[in-house]
Design a protein around this motif. Structure first.
Motif, PDB file in Angstrom:
ATOM      1  N   MET A 190      29.306  37.417  44.955  1.00 30.15           N
ATOM      2  CA  MET A 190      28.716  38.740  44.796  1.00 30.15           C
ATOM      3  C   MET A 190      28.908  39.600  46.044  1.00 30.15           C
ATOM      4  O   MET A 190      28.388  40.714  46.128  1.00 30.15           O
ATOM      5  N   GLN A 191      29.672  39.102  47.010  1.00 33.87           N
ATOM      6  CA  GLN A 191      30.005  39.909  48.184  1.00 33.87           C
ATOM      7  C   GLN A 191      30.860  41.101  47.745  1.00 33.87           C
ATOM      8  O   GLN A 191      31.739  40.964  46.879  1.00 33.87           O
ATOM      9  N   ILE A 192      30.599  42.245  48.324  1.00 33.85           N
ATOM     10  CA  ILE A 192      31.274  43.475  47.895  1.00 33.85           C
ATOM     11  C   ILE A 192      32.599  43.648  48.641  1.00 33.85           C
ATOM     12  O   ILE A 192      32.656  43.604  49.867  1.00 33.85           O
ATOM     13  N   ILE A 193      33.654  43.843  47.864  1.00 35.49           N
ATOM     14  CA  ILE A 193      34.989  44.151  48.396  1.00 35.49           C
ATOM     15  C   ILE A 193      35.495  45.402  47.683  1.00 35.49           C
ATOM     16  O   ILE A 193      35.534  45.434  46.438  1.00 35.49           O
ATOM     17  N   ASP A 194      35.861  46.394  48.435  1.00 38.00           N
ATOM     18  CA  ASP A 194      36.363  47.647  47.848  1.00 38.00           C
ATOM     19  C   ASP A 194      35.425  48.181  46.768  1.00 38.00           C
ATOM     20  O   ASP A 194      35.861  48.657  45.716  1.00 38.00           O
ATOM     21  N   GLY A 195      34.138  48.050  47.009  1.00 39.66           N
ATOM     22  CA  GLY A 195      33.160  48.654  46.112  1.00 39.66           C
ATOM     23  C   GLY A 195      32.736  47.828  44.912  1.00 39.66           C
ATOM     24  O   GLY A 195      31.967  48.319  44.073  1.00 39.66           O
ATOM     25  N   GLU A 196      33.207  46.600  44.797  1.00 39.68           N
ATOM     26  CA  GLU A 196      32.797  45.770  43.664  1.00 39.68           C
ATOM     27  C   GLU A 196      32.648  44.317  44.097  1.00 39.68           C
ATOM     28  O   GLU A 196      33.256  43.888  45.078  1.00 39.68           O
ATOM     29  N   PRO A 197      31.835  43.528  43.365  1.00 37.37           N
ATOM     30  CA  PRO A 197      31.661  42.119  43.730  1.00 37.37           C
ATOM     31  C   PRO A 197      32.988  41.354  43.644  1.00 37.37           C
ATOM     32  O   PRO A 197      33.834  41.658  42.798  1.00 37.37           O
ATOM     33  N   LEU A 198      33.138  40.373  44.518  1.00 37.12           N
ATOM     34  CA  LEU A 198      34.343  39.543  44.512  1.00 37.12           C
ATOM     35  C   LEU A 198      34.623  38.975  43.130  1.00 37.12           C
ATOM     36  O   LEU A 198      35.777  38.941  42.692  1.00 37.12           O
ATOM     37  N   LEU A 199      33.585  38.546  42.408  1.00 39.70           N
ATOM     38  CA  LEU A 199      33.799  37.955  41.081  1.00 39.70           C
ATOM     39  C   LEU A 199      34.419  38.956  40.116  1.00 39.70           C
ATOM     40  O   LEU A 199      35.371  38.627  39.395  1.00 39.70           O
ATOM     41  N   ARG A 200      33.909  40.168  40.096  1.00 40.14           N
ATOM     42  CA  ARG A 200      34.477  41.184  39.200  1.00 40.14           C
ATOM     43  C   ARG A 200      35.920  41.490  39.598  1.00 40.14           C
ATOM     44  O   ARG A 200      36.794  41.640  38.737  1.00 40.14           O
ATOM     45  N   ARG A 201      36.141  41.576  40.876  1.00 46.53           N
ATOM     46  CA  ARG A 201      37.494  41.834  41.388  1.00 46.53           C
ATOM     47  C   ARG A 201      38.447  40.713  40.961  1.00 46.53           C
ATOM     48  O   ARG A 201      39.580  40.967  40.529  1.00 46.53           O
ATOM     49  N   ALA A 202      37.986  39.452  41.073  1.00 44.05           N
ATOM     50  CA  ALA A 202      38.817  38.311  40.687  1.00 44.05           C
ATOM     51  C   ALA A 202      39.105  38.321  39.188  1.00 44.05           C
ATOM     52  O   ALA A 202      40.227  38.030  38.753  1.00 44.05           O
ATOM     53  N   ALA A 203      38.096  38.659  38.394  1.00 44.71           N
ATOM     54  CA  ALA A 203      38.275  38.694  36.944  1.00 44.71           C
ATOM     55  C   ALA A 203      39.249  39.800  36.541  1.00 44.71           C
ATOM     56  O   ALA A 203      40.108  39.600  35.670  1.00 44.71           O
ATOM     57  N   ARG A 204      39.136  40.955  37.164  1.00 49.02           N
ATOM     58  CA  ARG A 204      40.067  42.048  36.853  1.00 49.02           C
ATOM     59  C   ARG A 204      41.484  41.692  37.263  1.00 49.02           C
ATOM     60  O   ARG A 204      42.459  41.998  36.557  1.00 49.02           O
ATOM     61  N   THR A 205      41.632  41.032  38.407  1.00 52.30           N
ATOM     62  CA  THR A 205      42.949  40.578  38.855  1.00 52.30           C
ATOM     63  C   THR A 205      43.555  39.623  37.833  1.00 52.30           C
ATOM     64  O   THR A 205      44.726  39.736  37.463  1.00 52.30           O
ATOM     65  N   ALA A 206      42.747  38.694  37.346  1.00 52.65           N
ATOM     66  CA  ALA A 206      43.223  37.717  36.371  1.00 52.65           C
ATOM     67  C   ALA A 206      43.555  38.379  35.041  1.00 52.65           C
ATOM     68  O   ALA A 206      44.553  38.028  34.393  1.00 52.65           O
ATOM     69  N   GLN A 207      42.758  39.346  34.630  1.00 49.64           N
ATOM     70  CA  GLN A 207      42.964  40.009  33.342  1.00 49.64           C
ATOM     71  C   GLN A 207      44.314  40.707  33.237  1.00 49.64           C
ATOM     72  O   GLN A 207      44.840  40.866  32.140  1.00 49.64           O
ATOM     73  N   ARG A 208      44.832  41.128  34.354  1.00 46.92           N
ATOM     74  CA  ARG A 208      46.133  41.805  34.324  1.00 46.92           C
ATOM     75  C   ARG A 208      47.265  40.821  34.039  1.00 46.92           C
ATOM     76  O   ARG A 208      48.388  41.232  33.755  1.00 46.92           O
ATOM     77  N   ALA A 209      46.959  39.518  34.122  1.00 47.01           N
ATOM     78  CA  ALA A 209      47.990  38.505  33.931  1.00 47.01           C
ATOM     79  C   ALA A 209      47.858  37.751  32.617  1.00 47.01           C
ATOM     80  O   ALA A 209      48.862  37.332  32.037  1.00 47.01           O
ATOM     81  N   ALA A 210      46.616  37.558  32.123  1.00 51.75           N
ATOM     82  CA  ALA A 210      46.401  36.708  30.956  1.00 51.75           C
ATOM     83  C   ALA A 210      44.977  36.867  30.445  1.00 51.75           C
ATOM     84  O   ALA A 210      44.120  37.424  31.148  1.00 51.75           O
ATOM     85  N   PRO A 211      44.680  36.349  29.241  1.00 54.44           N
ATOM     86  CA  PRO A 211      43.291  36.307  28.780  1.00 54.44           C
ATOM     87  C   PRO A 211      42.457  35.449  29.732  1.00 54.44           C
ATOM     88  O   PRO A 211      42.957  34.457  30.272  1.00 54.44           O
ATOM     89  N   VAL A 212      41.192  35.817  29.929  1.00 52.33           N
ATOM     90  CA  VAL A 212      40.375  35.159  30.946  1.00 52.33           C
ATOM     91  C   VAL A 212      39.117  34.542  30.336  1.00 52.33           C
ATOM     92  O   VAL A 212      38.393  35.195  29.577  1.00 52.33           O
ATOM     93  N   ILE A 213      38.870  33.291  30.700  1.00 48.43           N
ATOM     94  CA  ILE A 213      37.648  32.568  30.349  1.00 48.43           C
ATOM     95  C   ILE A 213      36.931  32.265  31.660  1.00 48.43           C
ATOM     96  O   ILE A 213      37.505  31.644  32.548  1.00 48.43           O
ATOM     97  N   VAL A 214      35.680  32.725  31.797  1.00 52.62           N
ATOM     98  CA  VAL A 214      34.960  32.584  33.062  1.00 52.62           C
ATOM     99  C   VAL A 214      33.811  31.591  32.913  1.00 52.62           C
ATOM    100  O   VAL A 214      32.941  31.758  32.049  1.00 52.62           O
ATOM    101  N   ALA A 215      33.806  30.570  33.749  1.00 49.57           N
ATOM    102  CA  ALA A 215      32.701  29.620  33.812  1.00 49.57           C
ATOM    103  C   ALA A 215      31.630  30.180  34.739  1.00 49.57           C
ATOM    104  O   ALA A 215      31.917  30.512  35.889  1.00 49.57           O
TER     105      ALA A 215
END
Length: 199
Positions: free
Chosen positions: A24-49
């Motif tokens: 939940m640390q903020i990077i470029d205005g959003e939590p790391l988790l959201r940033r990681a999920a958006r990064t992954a979404q650009r490559a493939a469908p994402v399932i988050v545990a």
């Protein structure tokens, strides 16, 4: 869009961060988790545990359209997350990519490149990112034939035992710099990364 899903493992306790949640640390205005999920979404469908709700990490993924999987036994360690996410992978999927949520330098291009190596090097069972100088890291793609082994894993060691058992069938794809290995587990890690980044 590939038919290989990305399993984003984000149910861990981040215990080395003290009272802070590293995802939940903020990077470029959003939590790391959201940033990681958006990064992954650009490559493939994402399932988050994820940890069981209610939890701030669920809110961090609001409106992203990822599949959220609650891991009630997350205290067990990484493999509880892996098993939980894997249970939501389609039986038609030829493989699945495992991605840790705390790799801040991983890019969509990195993920796409590792996914592309599956078709480029079809005689393997595992495809994984490495540092620019060849040190194995993340993400890691597992062929469907290995799912049965992944489902049996317990504890916090991740899938290293499966990787070792099939060491002769691993393809390494070099990613820029330390993208494949740099994770941020402690406040000191975060401070050093932010200082280097100038933020």
């Amino acid at each position: 869009m590939t038919d290989i899903p990305i399993l984003l493992l984000a149910a861990g306790l981040s215990s080395r961060m003290g009272q802070q949640d590293k995802l939940m640390q903020i990077i470029d205005g959003e939590p790391l988790l959201r940033r990681a999920a958006r990064t992954a979404q650009r490559a493939a469908p994402v399932i988050v545990a994820l940890p069981s709700a209610p939890h701030p990490r669920h809110d961090a993924l609001e409106s992203l359209g990822v599949v959220k999987v609650e891991i009630p036994d997350a205290d067990e360690g990484m493999n509880a997350s892996l098993r939980g996410a894997l249970s939501h992978v389609s039986t038609d999927a030829p493989a699945a990519m495992v991605l840790l949520a705390d790799l801040p330098d991983i890019t969509s291009e990195d993920l796409i490149a590792v996914l592309a190596s599956v078709k480029a090097h079809p005689d393997n069972l595992i495809w994984r990112g490495s540092t620019a100088n060849g040190k194995p890291g993340h993400p890691v793609v597992f062929d469907q034939s290995l799912f049965q082994h992944l489902r049996k894993l317990t504890g916090d060691a991740g899938a290293q035992s499966v990787v070792r058992a099939h060491a002769g069938n691993v393809h390494l794809h070099a990613l820029p710099g330390q993208n494949a290995l740099l994770d941020l587990d402690t406040p000191e890690d975060w401070a050093a990364w932010r200082a280097k980044r100038g933020t």
